[in-house]
Design a protein around this motif. Structure first.
Motif, mmCIF file in Angstrom:
data_model
loop_
_atom_site.group_PDB
_atom_site.id
_atom_site.type_symbol
_atom_site.label_atom_id
_atom_site.label_comp_id
_atom_site.label_asym_id
_atom_site.label_seq_id
_atom_site.Cartn_x
_atom_site.Cartn_y
_atom_site.Cartn_z
ATOM 1 N N LEU A 50 -8.506 -10.875 -11.259
ATOM 2 C CA LEU A 50 -9.090 -9.540 -11.227
ATOM 3 C C LEU A 50 -8.495 -8.742 -10.073
ATOM 4 C CD1 LEU A 50 -12.869 -10.258 -11.931
ATOM 5 C CD2 LEU A 50 -11.286 -8.934 -13.369
ATOM 6 N N PRO A 51 -8.059 -7.509 -10.340
ATOM 7 C CA PRO A 51 -7.445 -6.683 -9.297
ATOM 8 C C PRO A 51 -8.479 -6.146 -8.305
ATOM 9 C CG PRO A 51 -7.659 -5.425 -11.316
ATOM 10 C CD PRO A 51 -8.120 -6.822 -11.636
ATOM 11 N N VAL A 52 -8.112 -6.062 -7.033
ATOM 12 C CA VAL A 52 -8.951 -5.428 -6.007
ATOM 13 C C VAL A 52 -8.106 -4.346 -5.344
ATOM 14 C CG1 VAL A 52 -10.228 -5.761 -3.861
ATOM 15 C CG2 VAL A 52 -10.196 -7.574 -5.593
ATOM 16 N N ARG A 71 -5.122 19.265 -4.197
ATOM 17 C CA ARG A 71 -6.559 19.080 -4.257
ATOM 18 C C ARG A 71 -6.836 17.601 -4.506
ATOM 19 N NH1 ARG A 71 -8.976 21.630 -9.376
ATOM 20 N NH2 ARG A 71 -8.986 19.499 -10.152
ATOM 21 N N LEU A 72 -7.796 17.033 -3.793
ATOM 22 C CA LEU A 72 -8.179 15.645 -4.056
ATOM 23 C C LEU A 72 -9.324 15.668 -5.061
ATOM 24 C CD1 LEU A 72 -8.276 13.988 -0.490
ATOM 25 C CD2 LEU A 72 -6.493 13.773 -2.239
ATOM 26 N N ASN A 73 -9.137 14.987 -6.171
ATOM 27 C CA ASN A 73 -10.220 14.950 -7.165
ATOM 28 C C ASN A 73 -11.343 14.033 -6.683
ATOM 29 O OD1 ASN A 73 -8.977 16.741 -8.892
ATOM 30 N ND2 ASN A 73 -7.794 15.116 -9.901
ATOM 31 N N ASP A 74 -12.580 14.432 -6.980
ATOM 32 C CA ASP A 74 -13.737 13.659 -6.513
ATOM 33 C C ASP A 74 -13.686 12.234 -7.043
ATOM 34 O OD1 ASP A 74 -14.640 15.839 -5.211
ATOM 35 O OD2 ASP A 74 -16.023 16.477 -6.791
ATOM 36 N N SER A 75 -13.168 12.117 -8.247
ATOM 37 C CA SER A 75 -13.133 10.792 -8.863
ATOM 38 C C SER A 75 -11.859 10.689 -9.694
ATOM 39 C CB SER A 75 -14.389 10.648 -9.729
ATOM 40 O OG SER A 75 -14.212 9.598 -10.642
ATOM 41 N N SER A 76 -11.227 9.544 -9.671
ATOM 42 C CA SER A 76 -10.044 9.355 -10.507
ATOM 43 C C SER A 76 -10.080 7.969 -11.135
ATOM 44 C CB SER A 76 -8.764 9.553 -9.691
ATOM 45 O OG SER A 76 -8.641 8.581 -8.679
ATOM 46 N N ILE A 77 -9.263 7.807 -12.166
ATOM 47 C CA ILE A 77 -9.361 6.613 -13.009
ATOM 48 C C ILE A 77 -8.015 5.894 -13.060
ATOM 49 C CG2 ILE A 77 -9.791 5.829 -15.392
ATOM 50 C CD1 ILE A 77 -12.273 7.074 -14.408
ATOM 51 N N PHE A 78 -8.064 4.572 -12.926
ATOM 52 C CA PHE A 78 -6.857 3.786 -13.154
ATOM 53 C C PHE A 78 -6.757 3.454 -14.636
ATOM 54 C CE2 PHE A 78 -7.400 3.200 -8.614
ATOM 55 C CZ PHE A 78 -6.097 3.395 -8.184
ATOM 56 N N ALA A 79 -5.558 3.650 -15.185
ATOM 57 C CA ALA A 79 -5.370 3.448 -16.621
ATOM 58 C C ALA A 79 -4.252 2.436 -16.853
ATOM 59 C CB ALA A 79 -5.012 4.777 -17.278
ATOM 60 N N ALA A 91 2.402 -6.905 -19.407
ATOM 61 C CA ALA A 91 2.706 -6.016 -20.534
ATOM 62 C C ALA A 91 1.944 -4.687 -20.442
ATOM 63 C CB ALA A 91 2.498 -6.672 -21.893
ATOM 64 N N TYR A 92 1.396 -4.416 -19.269
ATOM 65 C CA TYR A 92 0.920 -3.056 -18.981
ATOM 66 C C TYR A 92 1.081 -2.815 -17.481
ATOM 67 C CZ TYR A 92 -3.465 -5.296 -17.423
ATOM 68 O OH TYR A 92 -4.393 -6.073 -16.780
ATOM 69 N N GLN A 93 1.268 -1.549 -17.149
ATOM 70 C CA GLN A 93 1.353 -1.153 -15.754
ATOM 71 C C GLN A 93 0.060 -0.442 -15.406
ATOM 72 O OE1 GLN A 93 3.751 2.327 -15.138
ATOM 73 N NE2 GLN A 93 4.252 1.843 -13.008
ATOM 74 N N ILE A 94 -0.534 -0.768 -14.258
ATOM 75 C CA ILE A 94 -1.721 -0.015 -13.854
ATOM 76 C C ILE A 94 -1.245 1.269 -13.183
ATOM 77 C CG2 ILE A 94 -3.886 0.005 -12.574
ATOM 78 C CD1 ILE A 94 -3.934 -3.030 -12.698
ATOM 79 N N SER A 95 -1.668 2.390 -13.784
ATOM 80 C CA SER A 95 -1.233 3.700 -13.324
ATOM 81 C C SER A 95 -2.433 4.634 -13.392
ATOM 82 C CB SER A 95 -0.101 4.179 -14.236
ATOM 83 O OG SER A 95 0.378 5.438 -13.830
ATOM 84 N N PRO A 279 -8.509 3.492 -19.901
ATOM 85 C CA PRO A 279 -8.997 3.162 -18.560
ATOM 86 C C PRO A 279 -9.003 1.655 -18.359
ATOM 87 C CG PRO A 279 -10.454 4.718 -19.637
ATOM 88 C CD PRO A 279 -9.488 4.267 -20.679
ATOM 89 N N ASP A 280 -8.537 1.205 -17.212
ATOM 90 C CA ASP A 280 -8.517 -0.235 -16.948
ATOM 91 C C ASP A 280 -9.945 -0.716 -16.737
ATOM 92 O OD1 ASP A 280 -8.371 -2.807 -15.722
ATOM 93 O OD2 ASP A 280 -6.241 -2.411 -15.379
ATOM 94 N N PRO A 281 -10.435 -1.610 -17.624
ATOM 95 C CA PRO A 281 -11.844 -2.044 -17.530
ATOM 96 C C PRO A 281 -12.114 -2.922 -16.310
ATOM 97 C CG PRO A 281 -10.702 -3.240 -19.273
ATOM 98 C CD PRO A 281 -9.721 -2.241 -18.746
ATOM 99 N N ASP A 282 -11.046 -3.385 -15.646
ATOM 100 C CA ASP A 282 -11.240 -4.234 -14.463
ATOM 101 C C ASP A 282 -11.420 -3.431 -13.181
ATOM 102 O OD1 ASP A 282 -10.961 -6.456 -16.034
ATOM 103 O OD2 ASP A 282 -8.844 -6.775 -15.541
ATOM 104 N N LEU A 283 -11.228 -2.126 -13.249
ATOM 105 C CA LEU A 283 -11.291 -1.323 -12.025
ATOM 106 C C LEU A 283 -12.300 -0.196 -12.166
ATOM 107 C CD1 LEU A 283 -7.454 -1.214 -11.470
ATOM 108 C CD2 LEU A 283 -9.060 -2.061 -9.746
ATOM 109 N N VAL A 284 -13.107 -0.024 -11.115
ATOM 110 C CA VAL A 284 -14.086 1.067 -11.148
ATOM 111 C C VAL A 284 -13.377 2.377 -10.813
ATOM 112 C CG1 VAL A 284 -16.071 -0.369 -10.534
ATOM 113 C CG2 VAL A 284 -14.667 0.670 -8.726
ATOM 114 N N PRO A 285 -13.976 3.521 -11.187
ATOM 115 C CA PRO A 285 -13.363 4.801 -10.805
ATOM 116 C C PRO A 285 -13.207 4.882 -9.281
ATOM 117 C CG PRO A 285 -15.117 5.156 -12.395
ATOM 118 C CD PRO A 285 -15.191 3.705 -11.996
#
Ligand code: ADP
Ligand code: MG
Ligand code: ZN
Length: 484
Positions: A50-52, A71-79, A91-95, A279-285
């Protein structure tokens, strides 16, 4: 022939200057280390991991964004960006995809003989690097490919510009300014030889005056600013010729071949939907907590443009000196420490010594101001000796050269080398009287107002003092005696 205009947008990847990777504890010092010596189950995509998220990487990314007026967004998502390639074990890159951490920035670039121009920055997002395929070992070609995962999972930011760039000169200036800012805040070292800064160029052409953009090609594999410039110029001519001969530019990914100085087609351009982003299900926003952002802002170093203005306003530097001394963070820091150690009246002299003697030495040895063999305070002390008249400017050059070799303090070297100027009134006056007595004709000429005659007397004093009399004092005292 019609006139054409080129339209360019750049995508720049910079490696964030962290000690460890983006989602695991492996070191980021894999460049030049044995292949696969900086890897673990996570960055090689083993089951059950699991990624940290690396907090420091986020801080450095935020600082880069703030420095680029984003501008810094209040929340962003790893995909997850899904594709297969042997250097990408998961076989996927976290971006980041539709919710990047930062958007809407800008960067002002300097242009030769033209007013500065502001280039829009569409977005900056974080992502992990992939591994690296090796097709040879040393100089030995091998049958097949090997893979080195040292780079897999190393943190990157991708800085995407608006299509605001209109020529290869502007592209070059943009990259130069971008590197300067990113290095200044310390988000990335941007060492291109180590792959810490990489650029893809998107380019299209359109008839002059047309508002709509043409079809773009994306050029990859640009590992120096010069290659970006050359590739854009080449691609511009290729597209114009194609259009002129009734052909059509197709949207595709092309490669720059340094040997042939030409771009070649690599593949038709993939579309975002090809990657099946989700959205990567292993990472929170990632939440940009206000208190955290405030602390990051507080921790930001002063940016080059602000520093430049302050050097002019507070330290009285010319705009030229201020430009030179803020061109590099280590140099700017060195200057500030040297100036703080110098008497107030010697700050300009500090700037002179740094921009001539020291930059000359650094350029010759291909070093930065972080590698100078003596502390900044020595330059402050040296400048003080010049302003006090203890040392001539020629003497200062000699002392500087010796400081570089020996790392000894200036005062010590002035003594060792016997370079101290004599600024003692009594001693100099004694020489002045002797020189006047030895040259009665020049003395008489001087008295009758022929000012040119002073040269002969000064020469006499220098001879008597073996060149050590302080010239300003000699001139002053001769005039006093003659006018008395
Ligand atoms: P992609 O994932 O397709 O590379 P990005 O949004 O990451 O798309 O980057 C697109 C880049 O191409 C941006 O820098 C943008 O400014 C530039 N661009 C978009 N349209 C054009 C065009 N018609 N001509 C030149 N550059 C363009
Ligand atoms: Mg892209
Ligand atoms: Zn790892």
């Amino acid at each position: 022939m019609k006139q054409y205009e080129m339209v360019v947008g750049l995508e720049v990847h910079c490696q964030l200057a962290t000690k460890t990777k983006l989602f695991c504890g492996c070191g980021t010092d894999g460049f030049g280390s044995p292949p696969n010596s900086r890897i673990c189950p996570l960055c090689t995509g083993q089951p059950g991991v699991l990624p940290v998220l690396n907090k420091r990487a986020v801080e450095l990314a935020f600082q880069a964004a703030l420095a680029l007026d984003c501008r810094l967004n209040d929340s962003s998502i790893f995909a997850r960006k899904n594709y297969f390639y042997p250097d990408l074990p998961k076989a996927y890159q976290i971006s980041q995809y539709d919710q990047p951490f930062s958007e809407h920035g800008k960067l002002t670039i300097a242009l030769k003989d033209r007013a500065p121009k502001t280039i829009g920055i569409t977005r900056i997002h974080m992502e992990e690097d992939a591994g690296k395929l090796l097709h040879e070992v040393g100089s030995l070609k091998i049958d097949g490919s090997l893979v080195d995962f040292n780079r897999a999972g190393v943190p990157l930011i991708e800085i995407v510009s608006e299509p605001d760039i209109r020529g290869s000169e502007e592209a070059y200036a943009y990259l130069t300014a971008l590197k300067e800012v990113i290095q200044f805040v310390g988000s990335s070292r941007c060492d291109m030889e180590k792959g810490e800064m990489r650029c893809d160029a998107n380019i299209s052409v359109r008839p002059a005056g047309q508002a709509a953009f043409g079809i773009r090609a994306e050029i990859k594999n640009l590992n120096s600013f010069k290659n970006v410039k050359d590739a854009i110029d080449h691609e511009f001519h290729r597209q114009v010729e194609l259009i002129e001969s009734d052909g059509k530019v197709v949207q595709e990914t092309r490669l720059w071949n340094v040997e042939t100085q030409a771009t070649v087609s690599m593949r038709s351009k993939e579309e975002a939907h090809d990657y099946r982003y989700f959205p990567d299900p292993d990472l929170v926003p990632l939440v940009a907590d206000a208190a955290w952002v405030a602390a990051i802002k507080k921790d930001m170093p002063e940016l080059p443009a602000v520093k430049r203005a302050r050097f002019i306003a507070e330290l009285g530097l010319s705009s030229y000196d201020a430009d030179v001394l803020t061109g590099d963070k280590t140099l700017a820091d060195f200057f500030e420490k040297a100036a703080a150690a110098a008497p107030k009246t010697a700050v300009k002299t500090v700037a002179n010594i740094l921009s001539t003697e020291m930059l000359g030495r650094l350029n010759a040895d291909n070093k930065t101001a972080g590698e100078v063999p003596f502390p900044p305070a020595y330059v402050g002390e040296l400048a003080g000796l010049v302003v006090a008249g203890t040392l001539s400017s020629k003497g200062a050059k000699d002392v500087f050269a010796k400081m570089w070799e020996s790392s000894k303090a200036p005062k010590m070297l002035v003594e060792e080398l016997g370079l101290a100027q004599v600024s003692d009134d009594k001693q100099v006056m004694e020489w002045v009287r002797q020189a006047l007595a030895a040259n009665p004709k020049a003395a008489a000429d001087l008295k009758s107002g022929k000012e040119a005659a002073i040269g002969a007397i000064v020469g006499g004093v220098m001879k008597l003092s073996k060149g050590k009399a302080n010239p300003a004092l000699v001139n002053k005292l001769i005039k006093e005696v003659v006018q008395a």
